[in-house]
Design a protein around this motif. Sequence first.
Motif, PDB file in Angstrom:
ATOM      1  N   LEU A 115      41.481  44.924  35.041  1.00 49.27           N
ATOM      2  CA  LEU A 115      40.649  44.643  36.025  1.00 49.27           C
ATOM      3  C   LEU A 115      39.893  43.485  35.794  1.00 49.27           C
ATOM      4  CD1 LEU A 115      38.920  48.199  36.920  1.00 49.27           C
ATOM      5  CD2 LEU A 115      40.191  46.739  38.476  1.00 49.27           C
ATOM      6  N   GLY A 116      39.625  43.349  34.595  1.00 48.57           N
ATOM      7  CA  GLY A 116      38.839  41.857  34.163  1.00 48.57           C
ATOM      8  C   GLY A 116      39.529  40.713  34.733  1.00 48.57           C
ATOM      9  N   ALA A 117      40.924  40.605  34.248  1.00 47.74           N
ATOM     10  CA  ALA A 117      41.669  39.610  34.965  1.00 47.74           C
ATOM     11  C   ALA A 117      41.617  39.380  36.344  1.00 47.74           C
ATOM     12  CB  ALA A 117      43.020  39.567  34.216  1.00 47.74           C
ATOM     13  N   ALA A 118      41.657  40.480  37.113  1.00 45.24           N
ATOM     14  CA  ALA A 118      41.950  40.513  38.395  1.00 45.24           C
ATOM     15  C   ALA A 118      40.602  40.219  39.093  1.00 45.24           C
ATOM     16  CB  ALA A 118      42.240  42.164  38.874  1.00 45.24           C
ATOM     17  N   ALA A 119      39.379  40.702  38.695  1.00 40.80           N
ATOM     18  CA  ALA A 119      38.044  40.211  39.149  1.00 40.80           C
ATOM     19  C   ALA A 119      38.097  38.504  39.097  1.00 40.80           C
ATOM     20  CB  ALA A 119      36.970  40.842  38.226  1.00 40.80           C
ATOM     21  N   GLU A 120      38.479  38.010  37.891  1.00 45.06           N
ATOM     22  CA  GLU A 120      38.400  36.457  37.903  1.00 45.06           C
ATOM     23  C   GLU A 120      39.422  35.780  38.779  1.00 45.06           C
ATOM     24  OE1 GLU A 120      38.405  33.750  33.948  1.00 45.06           O
ATOM     25  OE2 GLU A 120      38.428  35.794  33.661  1.00 45.06           O
ATOM     26  N   GLN A 121      40.368  36.498  38.891  1.00 39.48           N
ATOM     27  CA  GLN A 121      41.378  35.906  40.116  1.00 39.48           C
ATOM     28  C   GLN A 121      40.876  35.874  41.431  1.00 39.48           C
ATOM     29  OE1 GLN A 121      44.860  38.572  40.388  1.00 39.48           O
ATOM     30  NE2 GLN A 121      46.154  37.245  39.061  1.00 39.48           N
ATOM     31  N   TYR A 122      40.012  37.016  41.672  1.00 39.14           N
ATOM     32  CA  TYR A 122      39.543  37.054  43.178  1.00 39.14           C
ATOM     33  C   TYR A 122      38.525  35.965  43.166  1.00 39.14           C
ATOM     34  CZ  TYR A 122      38.465  39.653  47.507  1.00 39.14           C
ATOM     35  OH  TYR A 122      38.169  39.918  48.746  1.00 39.14           O
ATOM     36  N   ASN A 124      38.350  33.420  41.675  1.00 35.99           N
ATOM     37  CA  ASN A 124      38.856  31.745  41.835  1.00 35.99           C
ATOM     38  C   ASN A 124      39.540  31.694  43.233  1.00 35.99           C
ATOM     39  OD1 ASN A 124      38.539  31.425  39.171  1.00 35.99           O
ATOM     40  ND2 ASN A 124      40.246  32.177  38.307  1.00 35.99           N
ATOM     41  N   LEU A 125      39.969  32.874  43.703  1.00 38.66           N
ATOM     42  CA  LEU A 125      40.345  32.670  45.220  1.00 38.66           C
ATOM     43  C   LEU A 125      39.006  32.437  46.227  1.00 38.66           C
ATOM     44  CD1 LEU A 125      42.434  33.289  47.352  1.00 38.66           C
ATOM     45  CD2 LEU A 125      41.642  35.511  47.500  1.00 38.66           C
ATOM     46  N   ILE A 126      37.983  32.991  45.811  1.00 43.84           N
ATOM     47  CA  ILE A 126      36.731  32.664  46.700  1.00 43.84           C
ATOM     48  C   ILE A 126      36.404  31.330  46.416  1.00 43.84           C
ATOM     49  CG2 ILE A 126      34.171  33.366  46.858  1.00 43.84           C
ATOM     50  CD1 ILE A 126      35.052  36.281  46.531  1.00 43.84           C
ATOM     51  N   ARG A 127      36.278  30.810  45.168  1.00 41.30           N
ATOM     52  CA  ARG A 127      35.821  29.527  44.874  1.00 41.30           C
ATOM     53  C   ARG A 127      36.856  28.462  45.449  1.00 41.30           C
ATOM     54  NH1 ARG A 127      31.869  29.107  41.008  1.00 41.30           N
ATOM     55  NH2 ARG A 127      31.451  30.761  39.656  1.00 41.30           N
ATOM     56  N   PRO A 137      27.216  28.174  44.340  1.00 38.80           N
ATOM     57  CA  PRO A 137      28.430  29.200  44.709  1.00 38.80           C
ATOM     58  C   PRO A 137      28.764  29.202  46.053  1.00 38.80           C
ATOM     59  CG  PRO A 137      26.380  30.246  43.710  1.00 38.80           C
ATOM     60  CD  PRO A 137      25.946  28.939  44.143  1.00 38.80           C
ATOM     61  N   PRO A 138      29.923  29.471  46.239  1.00 36.84           N
ATOM     62  CA  PRO A 138      30.671  29.666  47.776  1.00 36.84           C
ATOM     63  C   PRO A 138      29.547  30.258  48.515  1.00 36.84           C
ATOM     64  CG  PRO A 138      32.250  30.230  45.946  1.00 36.84           C
ATOM     65  CD  PRO A 138      31.087  29.779  45.273  1.00 36.84           C
ATOM     66  N   ALA A 139      29.551  30.057  49.700  1.00 34.96           N
ATOM     67  CA  ALA A 139      28.372  30.613  50.672  1.00 34.96           C
ATOM     68  C   ALA A 139      28.947  31.291  51.888  1.00 34.96           C
ATOM     69  CB  ALA A 139      27.426  29.301  51.175  1.00 34.96           C
TER      70      ALA A 139
END
Length: 253
Positions: A115-122, A124-127, A137-139
Amino acid sequence: MGSASVIVESSAEDAARRAAERVAEVVNDRAAGAPEAFLALCGGTTPGELYRRLAAPPLVDAVPWAKVQVFFGDERDVPQDHVENNYRLVTKTLLDHVPVPLAHVHPMPADCRDLGAAAEQYENLIRRLVPGGPDDPPAFDLVLLGMGGEGHTASLFPGTPALAETRRLVVAQFVPVIGRNRMTFTFPLINAARHVMFFVTGPDKARAVAAALSDDEAARARYPAARVRPAGELTFVLDAEAARQVPDALKRG
Ligand code: 6PG
């Protein structure tokens, strides 16, 4: 707190209609002046009626769905076809009925092993997709939130480590009070939004709503929703039951 707009409707159904209208207005305004509008949606039992209203006339024709990018503010650690899955709720009540391009829909991967890696992936997608300032941060254009009776919002529950996060935008955490893992936006991401909207109904939420609207330090320490203070606009759409303890001076019809 002077900057929040508090809209109160007599019934939960009227509040859902009003909240759907407000979401359509915000998305429309944004999409009128930008190539895309970035939306983060919530789960739980309250927003279903809001989503159904957005997916039906007249609102369904009032939103430029092709310009909308859809993210999720939090997710449960269950598969997408599970009845408790937020993505499933939003798909059945909204996304299956509106012409949002599939590539614009970004479910949170909350049912995988790491889950930790998946949260980081999500994150990065947002960024990568959601615009933000050089150091900011992204707005999101709109973050839609619900609220629990004890003041949790997204999956930011009282006493959990994610409350103290100041750097990460999306984290996964175990939530003892429900005995489950959750993936969630953090306050830095929520509070960077151009617009945050709480849609809350029911008498069991009245105390938490009043706390979320107060500047009382004790309330902020106890009710996570009281720490939602976005850079942009903050709107509460409530039914009369949820607004019961909100001072009249803060309410508008
Ligand atoms: C979730 C939500 C959560 C929700 C509150 C309120 O995944 O459950 O995103 O933050 O908004 O728990 O839930 P109800 O609408 O069911 O009262």
